[in-house]
Design an enzyme around this catalytic site. Structure first.
Site, PDB file in Angstrom:
ATOM      1  CE  LYS A 104       4.704   7.461  -2.303  1.00 50.55           C
ATOM      2  NZ  LYS A 104       4.019   7.943  -1.087  1.00 50.55           N
ATOM      3  CB  SER A 134      -5.535   4.738   1.942  1.00 50.96           C
ATOM      4  OG  SER A 134      -5.370   5.863   1.110  1.00 50.96           O
ATOM      5  CG  ASP A 185       3.329  10.980  -2.815  1.00 49.30           C
ATOM      6  OD1 ASP A 185       3.243  10.745  -1.596  1.00 49.30           O
ATOM      7  OD2 ASP A 185       4.312  11.597  -3.301  1.00 49.30           O
ATOM      8  CE  LYS A 241      -3.932   2.145   0.328  1.00 53.62           C
ATOM      9  NZ  LYS A 241      -3.513   2.856  -0.918  1.00 53.62           N
ATOM     10  CE  LYS A 251       4.026   7.518   5.537  1.00 50.08           C
ATOM     11  NZ  LYS A 251       3.690   8.447   4.432  1.00 50.08           N
ATOM     12  CG  ASN A 299      -4.418  16.034  -0.339  1.00 46.98           C
ATOM     13  OD1 ASN A 299      -3.972  15.280   0.515  1.00 46.98           O
ATOM     14  ND2 ASN A 299      -5.707  16.208  -0.517  1.00 46.98           N
TER      15      ASN A 299
HETATM   16  P1  NDP Z   1       0.589  17.833  -4.007  1.00 42.83           P
HETATM   17  O1  NDP Z   1       1.059  17.520  -5.352  1.00 42.83           O
HETATM   18  O2  NDP Z   1      -0.862  17.992  -3.757  1.00 42.83           O
HETATM   19  O3  NDP Z   1       1.292  19.152  -3.470  1.00 42.83           O
HETATM   20  C1  NDP Z   1       2.672  19.273  -3.342  1.00 42.83           C
HETATM   21  C2  NDP Z   1       2.945  20.698  -2.941  1.00 42.83           C
HETATM   22  O4  NDP Z   1       4.302  20.843  -2.564  1.00 42.83           O
HETATM   23  C3  NDP Z   1       2.706  21.671  -4.091  1.00 42.83           C
HETATM   24  O5  NDP Z   1       2.238  22.878  -3.570  1.00 42.83           O
HETATM   25  C4  NDP Z   1       4.105  21.788  -4.668  1.00 42.83           C
HETATM   26  O6  NDP Z   1       4.336  22.983  -5.394  1.00 42.83           O
HETATM   27  C5  NDP Z   1       4.901  21.823  -3.414  1.00 42.83           C
HETATM   28  N1  NDP Z   1       6.281  21.524  -3.692  1.00 42.83           N
HETATM   29  C6  NDP Z   1       6.778  20.458  -4.334  1.00 42.83           C
HETATM   30  N2  NDP Z   1       8.100  20.549  -4.426  1.00 42.83           N
HETATM   31  C7  NDP Z   1       8.419  21.700  -3.812  1.00 42.83           C
HETATM   32  C8  NDP Z   1       9.625  22.372  -3.570  1.00 42.83           C
HETATM   33  N3  NDP Z   1      10.787  21.843  -4.002  1.00 42.83           N
HETATM   34  N4  NDP Z   1       9.608  23.544  -2.899  1.00 42.83           N
HETATM   35  C9  NDP Z   1       8.452  24.088  -2.478  1.00 42.83           C
HETATM   36  N5  NDP Z   1       7.271  23.497  -2.684  1.00 42.83           N
HETATM   37  C10 NDP Z   1       7.255  22.331  -3.346  1.00 42.83           C
HETATM   38  O7  NDP Z   1       1.191  16.695  -3.062  1.00 42.83           O
HETATM   39  P2  NDP Z   1       0.747  16.264  -1.603  1.00 42.83           P
HETATM   40  O8  NDP Z   1       0.256  17.429  -0.831  1.00 42.83           O
HETATM   41  O9  NDP Z   1      -0.093  15.070  -1.717  1.00 42.83           O
HETATM   42  O10 NDP Z   1       2.133  15.766  -1.004  1.00 42.83           O
HETATM   43  C11 NDP Z   1       3.011  16.614  -0.270  1.00 42.83           C
HETATM   44  C12 NDP Z   1       3.943  15.771   0.572  1.00 42.83           C
HETATM   45  O11 NDP Z   1       3.187  14.980   1.486  1.00 42.83           O
HETATM   46  C13 NDP Z   1       4.821  14.769  -0.196  1.00 42.83           C
HETATM   47  O12 NDP Z   1       6.035  14.622   0.493  1.00 42.83           O
HETATM   48  C14 NDP Z   1       4.030  13.470  -0.070  1.00 42.83           C
HETATM   49  O13 NDP Z   1       4.868  12.335  -0.221  1.00 42.83           O
HETATM   50  C15 NDP Z   1       3.514  13.608   1.343  1.00 42.83           C
HETATM   51  N6  NDP Z   1       2.364  12.799   1.702  1.00 42.83           N
HETATM   52  C16 NDP Z   1       1.196  12.858   0.983  1.00 42.83           C
HETATM   53  C17 NDP Z   1       0.105  12.119   1.387  1.00 42.83           C
HETATM   54  C18 NDP Z   1      -1.204  12.211   0.700  1.00 42.83           C
HETATM   55  O14 NDP Z   1      -2.160  11.588   1.170  1.00 42.83           O
HETATM   56  N7  NDP Z   1      -1.338  12.962  -0.379  1.00 42.83           N
HETATM   57  C19 NDP Z   1       0.165  11.216   2.539  1.00 42.83           C
HETATM   58  C20 NDP Z   1       1.417  11.296   3.278  1.00 42.83           C
HETATM   59  C21 NDP Z   1       2.456  12.049   2.835  1.00 42.83           C
HETATM   60  P3  NDP Z   1       4.275  22.962  -7.000  1.00 42.83           P
HETATM   61  O15 NDP Z   1       2.838  22.844  -7.329  1.00 42.83           O
HETATM   62  O16 NDP Z   1       4.885  24.251  -7.390  1.00 42.83           O
HETATM   63  O17 NDP Z   1       5.079  21.778  -7.456  1.00 42.83           O
HETATM   64  O1  2IT Z   2       2.961   8.902   1.574  1.00 42.10           O
HETATM   65  C1  2IT Z   2       1.828   8.443   1.784  1.00 42.10           C
HETATM   66  O2  2IT Z   2       1.531   7.866   2.832  1.00 42.10           O
HETATM   67  C2  2IT Z   2       0.807   8.634   0.746  1.00 42.10           C
HETATM   68  N1  2IT Z   2       1.093   9.250  -0.278  1.00 42.10           N
HETATM   69  C3  2IT Z   2      -0.565   8.028   0.909  1.00 42.10           C
HETATM   70  C4  2IT Z   2      -0.571   6.590   0.496  1.00 42.10           C
HETATM   71  C5  2IT Z   2      -1.912   5.915   0.493  1.00 42.10           C
HETATM   72  O3  2IT Z   2      -1.907   4.728   0.121  1.00 42.10           O
HETATM   73  O4  2IT Z   2      -2.930   6.520   0.833  1.00 42.10           O
END
Ligand code: NDP
Ligand code: 2IT
Length: 443
Positions: free
Chosen positions: A125, A375, A165, A89, A113, A239
């Protein structure tokens, strides 16, 4: 040489060039020393050798046709790391920086995690170096359909369940799901983060950000503090960042800055989240647009978002976005707590500094586990062919985050590193997986 030091050297030697994977493995292995010393069976049975080698890594070509009629080719990845406690997952990342080392770091973190959530999910992943920015909906669909045309062979509701992600949200999950269903004929919970009309769970969209704030709230309370009246800086505007901002604000904090990869905005009156949602979720534009909604706010492309003074910092963008010098600035400005919403956003030097100065520090694999936990709740609902209310899911998420904090804190205490939530989370996540591996023999 200790078993864990030997394993760190082994990971570096056997996976040349995969620097993010080395970083993630080193951090976990360093904190496991007391546990593996207390349990010689782990070494005898090669648990760390097996845990640091994925079950398999699938690499594939993703050809698609762009709007000008030209053929484009991207790289596709799915790393199935460990399924000792449940089906693989973990999310799919679409970003031009994606490479095998990044997917392996994320897959490795995901093992621990997912174990911490207390739910039956293994670690994996995937993703691609495809850049969704500036692509039309049709191009994104063409890419997603081609990606799934290869990926479907390796996944399934009881085998491997991808999700979102960076760069993968509801739109991409929809296109991926449609293609999976078309090829296999199966209507099953093979992906999470689905739309609410076709098996998605209420509160999954909010879950990672909300979960981060629930975790930090519990952590702060254990130290006689709360979000009430605190100044918060949230990096990212995706997100995780959006829903961390929403929940922190609901809990009485004031979020004063957010960013994307092009720059950061500072709003002393508190971020107007409706504006951020409109810019990011609806229009898919840059955060620079924010000043059109809030004329008093500032937009900067120089310096760092971490220059903004705050009590609580929530890095929610990407790996290694918070360096030692940022940590020094945050500490100088009086930060009391740092909670990782992103995966591995703080460099090891920054983490050590926070810890040595007594800042409350929550590692992503514990504090951002709310997304994958929800999830897993989506998977449960799909299996039951039921859907739970928002309140029901949100309440379960809250309980899970509180438990993760308590289990990590208890594990740290048990192994002589009281207060170190990084080590505690690694130990608590590891123990369950390692014991399942021992029970299942050499596989
Ligand atoms: P999104 O694509 O929704 O958003 C990512 C955000 O981070 C965007 O605003 C992006 O900007 C910004 N960003 C990316 N790279 C950089 C950078 N180098 N400097 C500044 N800002 C940056 O992704 P998520 O919100 O889903 O994911 C964000 C983080 O959270 C990741 O590390 C992901 O692995 C982690 N995560 C996500 C989960 C989920 O459920 N979605 C769960 C657990 C962890 P831009 O649009 O300009 O690229
Ligand atoms: O980094 C993470 O935990 C995620 N991007 C979410 C993974 C998931 O299966 O919901």
């Amino acid at each position: 040489m200790s078993y864990t030091s030997e394993m760190i050297d082994r990971v570096v030697a056997k996976n040349p060039g995969e620097k993010e994977f080395h970083q993630a493995a080193r951090e976990v292995l360093e904190s496991l020393a007391p546990v593996v010393e207390a349990n010689p069976a782990y070494q005898k049975m090669g648990v760390l050798e097996r845990l640091t080698e994925p079950d398999r890594a699938v690499l594939f070509r993703v050809p698609w046709v762009d709007d000008s009629g030209k053929v484009q080719v991207n790289k596709g990845y799915r790393v199935q790391f460990n399924n000792a406690i449940g089906p693989y997952k973990g999310g799919l990342r679409l970003h031009p920086s994606v490479n095998l080392g990044i997917i392996k770091f994320l897959g490795f973190e995901q093992i621990f995690k997912n174990s911490l959530t207390g739910l039956p999910i293994g670690g994996g992943k995937g993703g691609s170096d495809f850049d969704p920015k500036g692509k039309s909906d049709r191009e994104v669909m063409a890419f997603c359909q081609s990606f799934m045309t290869e990926l479907y062979k390796y996944i399934g509701a009881d085998v491997d369940v991808p999700a979102g992600d960076i760069g993968v949200g509801a739109r991409e999950i929809g296109f991926l799901y449609g293609q999976y269903k078309r090829i296999t004929g199966l209507y099953e919970g093979v992906l999470t983060g689905k739309g609410l009309t076709y098996g998605g769970s209420l509160a999954r969209t909010q879950a990672t950000g909300y979960g981060l704030v629930y975790f930090m709230d519990e952590y702060l309370r254990a130290h006689g503090m709360s979000f009430e009246g605190k100044r918060v800086v949230v990096s990212g505007a995706g997100n995780v960042a959006i829903y961390a901002c929403e929940k922190a604000t609901q809990m009485g904090a004031k979020v004063v800055a957010m960013c994307d990869s092009t720059g950061w905005v500072y709003d002393e009156e508190g971020i107007d989240l409706a504006a951020v949602k409109q810019i990011k979720e609806v229009e898919r534009k840059r955060i620079a647009e924010y000043v059109n909604y809030r004329p008093k706010a500032e937009y900067h492309t120089d310096g760092a978002i971490w220059d903004v003074p705050c009590d609580i910092a929530l890095p929610c963008a990407t790996q290694n976005e918070l360096h030692l010098e940022h940590a020094e600035t945050l500490i100088k400005n009086g930060v009391v707590a740092v909670g990782e919403g992103a995966n591995m956003p703080s460099t090891p030097e920054a983490v050590h500094l926070f810890q040595s100065k007594g800042i409350l520090f929550a590692p992503g694999k514990a504090s951002n586990a709310g997304g994958v936990a929800t999830s897993a709740l989506e998977m449960s609902q799909n299996s039951q062919r039921l859907s739970w209310t928002f309140e029901e899911v949100d309440q379960k998420l809250h309980g899970i985050m509180v438990n993760i904090y308590r289990n990590a804190a208890a594990a740290a205490e048990k192994y002589g590193v009281a207060g170190n939530i990084v080590a505690g989370a690694n130990i608590a996540g590891f123990t369950k997986v390692a014991d399942a591996m021992l029970a299942q023999g050499v596989v």
